[in-house]
Scaffold this motif. Structure first.
Motif, short mmCIF file in Angstrom:
data_model
loop_
_atom_site.label_atom_id
_atom_site.label_comp_id
_atom_site.label_asym_id
_atom_site.label_seq_id
_atom_site.Cartn_x
_atom_site.Cartn_y
_atom_site.Cartn_z
N VAL A 70 -7.79 -0.98 -9.14
CA VAL A 70 -6.47 -0.72 -8.57
C VAL A 70 -6.35 -1.32 -7.18
N MET A 71 -7.31 -1.04 -6.33
CA MET A 71 -7.24 -1.54 -4.96
C MET A 71 -7.33 -3.06 -4.91
N PRO A 74 -0.96 -11.62 -2.02
CA PRO A 74 -0.55 -12.10 -0.68
C PRO A 74 0.71 -11.42 -0.15
N THR A 75 1.46 -10.75 -1.03
CA THR A 75 2.66 -10.03 -0.58
C THR A 75 2.31 -8.99 0.47
N PHE A 76 1.11 -8.43 0.36
CA PHE A 76 0.73 -7.32 1.23
C PHE A 76 -0.20 -7.76 2.37
N SER A 77 -0.18 -9.05 2.68
CA SER A 77 -1.01 -9.55 3.77
C SER A 77 -0.65 -8.88 5.10
N THR A 78 -1.66 -8.59 5.89
CA THR A 78 -1.44 -7.99 7.21
C THR A 78 -1.70 -9.00 8.34
N ILE A 87 9.84 -3.27 4.69
CA ILE A 87 10.83 -3.03 3.64
C ILE A 87 10.57 -3.95 2.45
N ALA A 88 10.25 -5.23 2.74
CA ALA A 88 9.94 -6.17 1.66
C ALA A 88 8.69 -5.73 0.91
N LYS A 89 7.67 -5.29 1.65
CA LYS A 89 6.45 -4.80 1.01
C LYS A 89 6.73 -3.54 0.21
N CYS A 90 7.62 -2.72 0.73
CA CYS A 90 7.96 -1.45 0.09
C CYS A 90 8.49 -1.68 -1.32
N ALA A 128 -4.81 0.50 -0.15
CA ALA A 128 -5.15 -0.92 -0.26
C ALA A 128 -4.22 -1.80 0.54
N ILE A 129 -2.95 -1.44 0.64
CA ILE A 129 -2.01 -2.31 1.35
C ILE A 129 -2.07 -2.10 2.86
#
Length: 302
Positions: A58-59, A66-70, A86-89, A113-114
């Protein structure tokens, strides 16, 4: 002499080999020398190898996306951080749906994970549970499916500028008006401004709001009885246009030391009508004539 040359050459090659190897930090050296059976301990802590494998699955699905890149997020100001969140949400909830994640533990792994606080976290962690546990069966059937499908987005609006989490000190009022068969929600003072609820500034369309319930006095003509703080289901914004409704003024409180990916907000209410049926019904109810009834088994703190 030849042996000495050979030995020196071997030592030289060994030094080169050591130089090519990445230098270990003190922490890495300590970890490499530890005798702790990592795999066995991990399995014990998480409840077995199957759980560990599922957690990694899952993680991993979120960590590799890459959508959840920090990367570079620390360089974003509050407004840009909120826009990115908001986009990540949206992507996060769609991915959870695609992966058929419904188990609370698996959803928590995905959230971990995000590595981001999302504008819908309060919706999931406080708004939905309030609807699950503080509403009547009829209210639950009406509002809960909308919240779980994210057709409405909720905030938990309790704290006030002058009172923080001192619930007994809250000043916002919800006064029952028998003529209109509705409550009149009002912010009577500056200190009664709702302050800090997550998601209130820009995201939420609805909220569970705490206010003092004022009813017509049964003993004093024209007087009022303060029944204390109660929770109400209140619409803040139009679900189609996302514009605030008449009488509702709200906004983002601005940059903070932390939690800049969410819109902690403020709100004031100028005699906003709230349907009588929107008093959360697991604790109390108000009838058409203004009579007040406590629900057996309801939370006595409310």
């Amino acid at each position: 002499a030849s042996k000495s040359v050979e030995t020196a050459e071997k030592q030289k090659q060994a030094r080169k080999q050591r130089q090519r190897q990445p230098k270990m930090s003190a922490l890495e050296k300590a970890r490499s020398a530890a005798k702790v059976p990592v795999a066995e301990l991990t399995s014990l802590l998480y409840g077995g190898d199957a759980v560990v494998a599922r957690r990694r699955e899952v993680m991993g699905a979120f960590e590799k996306d890459p959508t959840f890149s920090t990367v570079d997020r620390v360089f974003l100001n509050h407004s840009k951080r909120y826009e990115a969140s908001i986009a990540k949400c949206a992507a996060f909830h769609l991915k959870c749906e695609d992966m058929h994640l419904t188990d609370p533990t698996e959803l928590r792994w995905a959230n971990d994970a995000i590595d981001e606080i999302l504008p819908t976290d309060v919706h999931v962690a406080m708004f939905i549970p309030a609807l699950e546990h503080q509403t009547s069966p009829e209210q639950k059937a009406k509002w809960l499916p909308l919240a779980k499908r994210f057709q409405i987005l909720g905030a938990y609006v309790q704290t006030e500028l002058g009172h923080g989490s001192n619930v007994r000190g809250l000043e916002t009022t919800c006064t029952y008006d028998p003529n209109s068969d509705a409550f009149i929600l009002h912010s009577p003072t500056v200190s009664s401004t709702k302050w800090w609820p997550g998601g209130l500034g820009k995201t939420a369309t609805h909220c569970v709001l705490h206010a003092r319930l004022l009813l017509p006095s049964s003993t004093e003509p024209g007087g009022q009885e303060d029944k204390g703080v109660h929770a109400f289901f209140v619409q803040l914004r139009d679900v189609e246009t996302h514009m605030t409704l008449p009488g509702v003024t709200t906004g983002d409180i601005g940059p903070k030391v932390g939690f800049n990916s969410i819109d902690n907000g403020w709100a004031r209410f100028d005699r906003v009508k709230v349907p009588r049926e929107n008093l959360l019904g697991a604790v109390a109810k108000v009838d058409r004539d203004g009579s007040y009834t406590r629900i057996p088994g309801g939370d006595k703190r409310m």
